[in-house]
Design an enzyme around this catalytic site. Structure first.
Site, PDB file in Angstrom:
ATOM      1  N   TYR A  53       0.843  -1.189   0.000  1.00  0.00           N
ATOM      2  CA  TYR A  53       0.000   0.000   0.000  1.00  0.00           C
ATOM      3  C   TYR A  53       0.882   1.244   0.000  1.00  0.00           C
ATOM      4  O   TYR A  53       2.092   1.173   0.194  1.00  0.00           O
ATOM      5  CB  TYR A  53      -0.908  -0.018   1.238  1.00  0.00           C
ATOM      6  CG  TYR A  53      -2.066   0.943   1.174  1.00  0.00           C
ATOM      7  CD1 TYR A  53      -2.934   0.966   0.085  1.00  0.00           C
ATOM      8  CD2 TYR A  53      -2.305   1.843   2.205  1.00  0.00           C
ATOM      9  CE1 TYR A  53      -3.998   1.840   0.031  1.00  0.00           C
ATOM     10  CE2 TYR A  53      -3.368   2.726   2.167  1.00  0.00           C
ATOM     11  CZ  TYR A  53      -4.211   2.728   1.072  1.00  0.00           C
ATOM     12  OH  TYR A  53      -5.259   3.606   1.019  1.00  0.00           O
ATOM     13  N   ASN A 125     -15.107   4.034   0.716  1.00  0.00           N
ATOM     14  CA  ASN A 125     -15.696   3.789  -0.611  1.00  0.00           C
ATOM     15  C   ASN A 125     -16.683   4.861  -1.076  1.00  0.00           C
ATOM     16  O   ASN A 125     -16.566   5.345  -2.210  1.00  0.00           O
ATOM     17  CB  ASN A 125     -16.353   2.413  -0.644  1.00  0.00           C
ATOM     18  CG  ASN A 125     -15.344   1.286  -0.632  1.00  0.00           C
ATOM     19  OD1 ASN A 125     -14.167   1.492  -0.902  1.00  0.00           O
ATOM     20  ND2 ASN A 125     -15.786   0.083  -0.304  1.00  0.00           N
ATOM     21  N   TRP A 264      -5.990   8.791  -4.844  1.00  0.00           N
ATOM     22  CA  TRP A 264      -5.851   8.215  -3.514  1.00  0.00           C
ATOM     23  C   TRP A 264      -6.619   9.127  -2.572  1.00  0.00           C
ATOM     24  O   TRP A 264      -6.400  10.340  -2.556  1.00  0.00           O
ATOM     25  CB  TRP A 264      -4.377   8.125  -3.119  1.00  0.00           C
ATOM     26  CG  TRP A 264      -4.114   7.346  -1.860  1.00  0.00           C
ATOM     27  CD1 TRP A 264      -4.911   6.392  -1.301  1.00  0.00           C
ATOM     28  CD2 TRP A 264      -2.971   7.446  -1.011  1.00  0.00           C
ATOM     29  NE1 TRP A 264      -4.342   5.883  -0.165  1.00  0.00           N
ATOM     30  CE2 TRP A 264      -3.143   6.517   0.043  1.00  0.00           C
ATOM     31  CE3 TRP A 264      -1.819   8.222  -1.035  1.00  0.00           C
ATOM     32  CZ2 TRP A 264      -2.218   6.348   1.054  1.00  0.00           C
ATOM     33  CZ3 TRP A 264      -0.883   8.060  -0.027  1.00  0.00           C
ATOM     34  CH2 TRP A 264      -1.078   7.129   1.007  1.00  0.00           C
TER      35      TRP A 264
END
Length: 330
Positions: A53, A125, A264
């Site tokens: 990540y 999300n 991001w």
């Protein structure tokens, strides 16, 4: 206090993740203590565990990026009336949530009402979906938006928010059964990815072009879609489930003037004033509370069953999110 801790980067199993006892911490000035109720497992959590990540904490490190709980204590300078509030823990990378309690800045604890399970999934999300739709382009109602990897949880939020904004949506999935499910749910146009995807897109769009492509796959599908983009259209890449790079033919890139950008959530949040970020979350929380935004849930697990929960979250055949249910009352 129980928490899930990463000791070594690698597979999301008990070899690298463990349930540990950590001391409780009192809130400092401007802080609150949140007793966690629900915290999701996201693909980004699995990537972080694997060491792949964009953020690598110093190990050992407590895990979990988002969730919902209730304020049980406040530090100096925080209104004691906030005790008992149900709050969303904003995803900051450092405010971890796979734990019984977390101490965070009061400004990153956003009061929310509604189902804690649905609200727990709000942090990453839904905001990612909103930001990709509205944070970089100013589309008019009727504009075409396309998205790859359209069976994901984020794609579901994109679908709902795009419909609410009056956009037309072209969904591309990788499996026929996913296409059937989306069509049955009322999705606008759904195509199954494959070697003929370029021709299928041309047939579906006719003379129309795509103003915004939200790409979660990369590879040849993105290349094919680029040829159907509007002049000056935007391609946003936020993940690559197949591990393939974003590939755009040079003529399309140059002569269509395409804009290709990575997304991001952290970078986007950091670019805005904190009050603006908090207001966007409150607006989305209201859509969760009234049922406009909703995500399927495959299963919930207690922290003690973390090995099974992580394995479930990593399965390719799951159809909903996997959550940790935390707290003595669960």
């Amino acid at each position: 206090m129980k928490a899930l801790q990463l000791t070594t980067y690698g597979a999301a199993t008990s070899e690298n993740v463990g349930l540990v006892d950590i001391p409780a911490t009192d809130p400092g000035d401007g802080q609150v203590v949140v007793a966690m109720d629900v915290a999701p497992i996201n693909p980004s959590d699995l990537l972080l565990i694997a060491g792949r990540y964009g953020y690598r904490p110093t190990l050992p490190a407590i895990l979990g990026a988002e969730g919902v709980g209730r304020i049980v204590a406040v530090g100096a300078g925080v209104d004691a009336g906030r005790i008992g509030e149900q709050v969303l823990v904003l995803p900051t990378l450092t405010d971890t949530t796979w734990r019984e309690q977390t101490v965070i800045d009061a400004t990153t604890a956003i009061a929310v009402d509604g189902d804690p399970a649905q609200l727990a999934m709000l942090g990453i999300n839904p905001m990612t979906a909103w930001a990709m739709l509205h944070g970089f382009t100013d589309l008019e109602p009727g504009a075409w938006v396309a998205q790859t990897g359209a069976s994901s949880a984020t794609a579901g939020y994109v679908r709902t928010l795009a419909r609410r904004a009056g956009f037309r949506l072209l969904d591309i999935v990788r499996r026929p059964e996913s296409a059937t499910a989306l069509r049955d749910s009322g999705a606008d146009v759904v195509l199954v990815d494959g070697p003929d995807i370029a021709a299928e897109v041309r047939k579906a769009l006719g003379r129309d072009t795509v103003d915004l492509l939200i790409d979660g796959v990369g590879g040849p599908t993105t290349t094919a879609l680029a040829s159907r983009m509007s002049v000056g259209g935007t391609i946003i890449s936020y993940t690559s489930r197949g591990g393939q790079p974003v590939s755009i033919d040079i003529p399309n890139l140059i002569f269509r003037g395409l804009v290709v950008r990575g997304f991001w959530l952290k970078h986007w949040q950091d670019s805005l004033p904190p009050d603006t970020v908090a207001q966007h979350y409150r607006e989305l929380a209201a859509l969760v509370a009234d049922g406009t935004l909703h995500a399927s849930i495959d299963a919930t697990y207690p922290l003690t069953e973390f090995d099974a929960a992580l394995a479930h979250a990593a399965r390719r055949d799951r159809t909903g999110k996997v959550l940790f249910a935390i707290g003595d009352h669960r």
